[in-house]
Motif scaffolding. Sequence first.
Motif, PDB file in Angstrom:
ATOM      1  N   ARG A  56       1.046  -1.372  -0.186  1.00  0.00           N
ATOM      2  CA  ARG A  56      -0.009   0.098  -0.020  1.00  0.00           C
ATOM      3  C   ARG A  56       0.794   1.348   0.015  1.00  0.00           C
ATOM      4  O   ARG A  56       0.545   2.181  -0.823  1.00  0.00           O
ATOM      5  CB  ARG A  56      -0.907  -0.090   1.048  1.00  0.00           C
ATOM      6  N   TYR A 110      -2.217   6.639 -11.964  1.00  0.00           N
ATOM      7  CA  TYR A 110      -2.447   5.346 -12.065  1.00  0.00           C
ATOM      8  C   TYR A 110      -3.271   5.120 -13.383  1.00  0.00           C
ATOM      9  O   TYR A 110      -2.713   4.072 -13.770  1.00  0.00           O
ATOM     10  CB  TYR A 110      -3.179   4.711 -10.927  1.00  0.00           C
ATOM     11  N   THR A 111      -3.952   5.640 -13.974  1.00  0.00           N
ATOM     12  CA  THR A 111      -4.643   5.298 -15.104  1.00  0.00           C
ATOM     13  C   THR A 111      -3.917   5.391 -16.167  1.00  0.00           C
ATOM     14  O   THR A 111      -4.225   4.808 -17.271  1.00  0.00           O
ATOM     15  CB  THR A 111      -5.863   6.256 -15.378  1.00  0.00           C
ATOM     16  N   THR A 119      -4.828  -7.497  -3.618  1.00  0.00           N
ATOM     17  CA  THR A 119      -5.779  -7.048  -2.859  1.00  0.00           C
ATOM     18  C   THR A 119      -5.495  -5.562  -2.814  1.00  0.00           C
ATOM     19  O   THR A 119      -6.410  -4.791  -3.227  1.00  0.00           O
ATOM     20  CB  THR A 119      -6.313  -7.790  -1.535  1.00  0.00           C
ATOM     21  N   TYR A 129      -3.233  -3.720  -4.564  1.00  0.00           N
ATOM     22  CA  TYR A 129      -2.790  -3.540  -6.175  1.00  0.00           C
ATOM     23  C   TYR A 129      -4.405  -3.088  -6.533  1.00  0.00           C
ATOM     24  O   TYR A 129      -4.305  -1.952  -7.304  1.00  0.00           O
ATOM     25  CB  TYR A 129      -2.475  -4.597  -6.578  1.00  0.00           C
ATOM     26  N   GLN A 130      -5.454  -3.721  -6.237  1.00  0.00           N
ATOM     27  CA  GLN A 130      -6.744  -3.279  -6.923  1.00  0.00           C
ATOM     28  C   GLN A 130      -7.328  -2.146  -6.335  1.00  0.00           C
ATOM     29  O   GLN A 130      -8.240  -1.599  -6.807  1.00  0.00           O
ATOM     30  CB  GLN A 130      -7.710  -4.512  -6.793  1.00  0.00           C
ATOM     31  N   GLU A 131      -6.725  -1.805  -5.088  1.00  0.00           N
ATOM     32  CA  GLU A 131      -7.152  -0.323  -4.529  1.00  0.00           C
ATOM     33  C   GLU A 131      -6.947   0.839  -5.406  1.00  0.00           C
ATOM     34  O   GLU A 131      -7.450   1.825  -5.563  1.00  0.00           O
ATOM     35  CB  GLU A 131      -6.737  -0.087  -3.122  1.00  0.00           C
ATOM     36  N   THR A 143      -7.754   0.033 -10.673  1.00  0.00           N
ATOM     37  CA  THR A 143      -9.617  -0.389 -10.431  1.00  0.00           C
ATOM     38  C   THR A 143     -10.099  -0.935 -12.098  1.00  0.00           C
ATOM     39  O   THR A 143     -10.906  -1.845 -11.733  1.00  0.00           O
ATOM     40  CB  THR A 143     -10.423   0.491  -9.795  1.00  0.00           C
ATOM     41  N   LYS A 144      -9.484  -0.502 -12.917  1.00  0.00           N
ATOM     42  CA  LYS A 144      -9.885  -0.941 -14.259  1.00  0.00           C
ATOM     43  C   LYS A 144      -8.833  -0.774 -15.368  1.00  0.00           C
ATOM     44  O   LYS A 144      -7.973  -0.158 -14.992  1.00  0.00           O
ATOM     45  CB  LYS A 144     -11.321  -0.225 -14.474  1.00  0.00           C
ATOM     46  N   PHE A 150      -6.680  -2.416 -16.255  1.00  0.00           N
ATOM     47  CA  PHE A 150      -5.159  -2.931 -15.516  1.00  0.00           C
ATOM     48  C   PHE A 150      -4.153  -2.655 -16.497  1.00  0.00           C
ATOM     49  O   PHE A 150      -4.027  -3.297 -17.829  1.00  0.00           O
ATOM     50  CB  PHE A 150      -5.383  -4.272 -15.006  1.00  0.00           C
TER      51      PHE A 150
END
Length: 136
Positions: free
Chosen positions: A55, A72-73, A93, A95-97, A100-101, A103
Amino acid sequence: MSVIKRIINTASTYPPVGPYSQAVLADRTLYVSGCLGINKDTMKLVDGGAEAEARQALINLGAILKAAGSDYTKVVKTTIMLGDIQSFPKVNTVYQEFFTKDFPARSTYQVGKLPLGAAVEIEAIALTGDVKVESS
């Protein structure tokens, strides 16, 4: 035509722990050095093992992305190095915070040892400027 190579260093995260830049921007492609789960105020790894370190590493990554005009996008590739592959589900888990899409491409490896005895190190390649995402 020249390509500009811009060195990215920000005080928003910890300084490099060796002779390297936090990131290098070449034209519109950003290469971010491996980020550790270091708290910039204490200069120590955060407590809590791989999950907490992942995190914090991703928070540190975000600070570098922002300093370079990215986020991040716009990340297209990450590499995650783990001290123990058994931490893979917990790191996923976390990482997906942050992702989110749409990837980024990713590789994850267990390595022999990470700097400062870290459990996780995450590096990234990202884009800057306007980015249009298409799926196929």
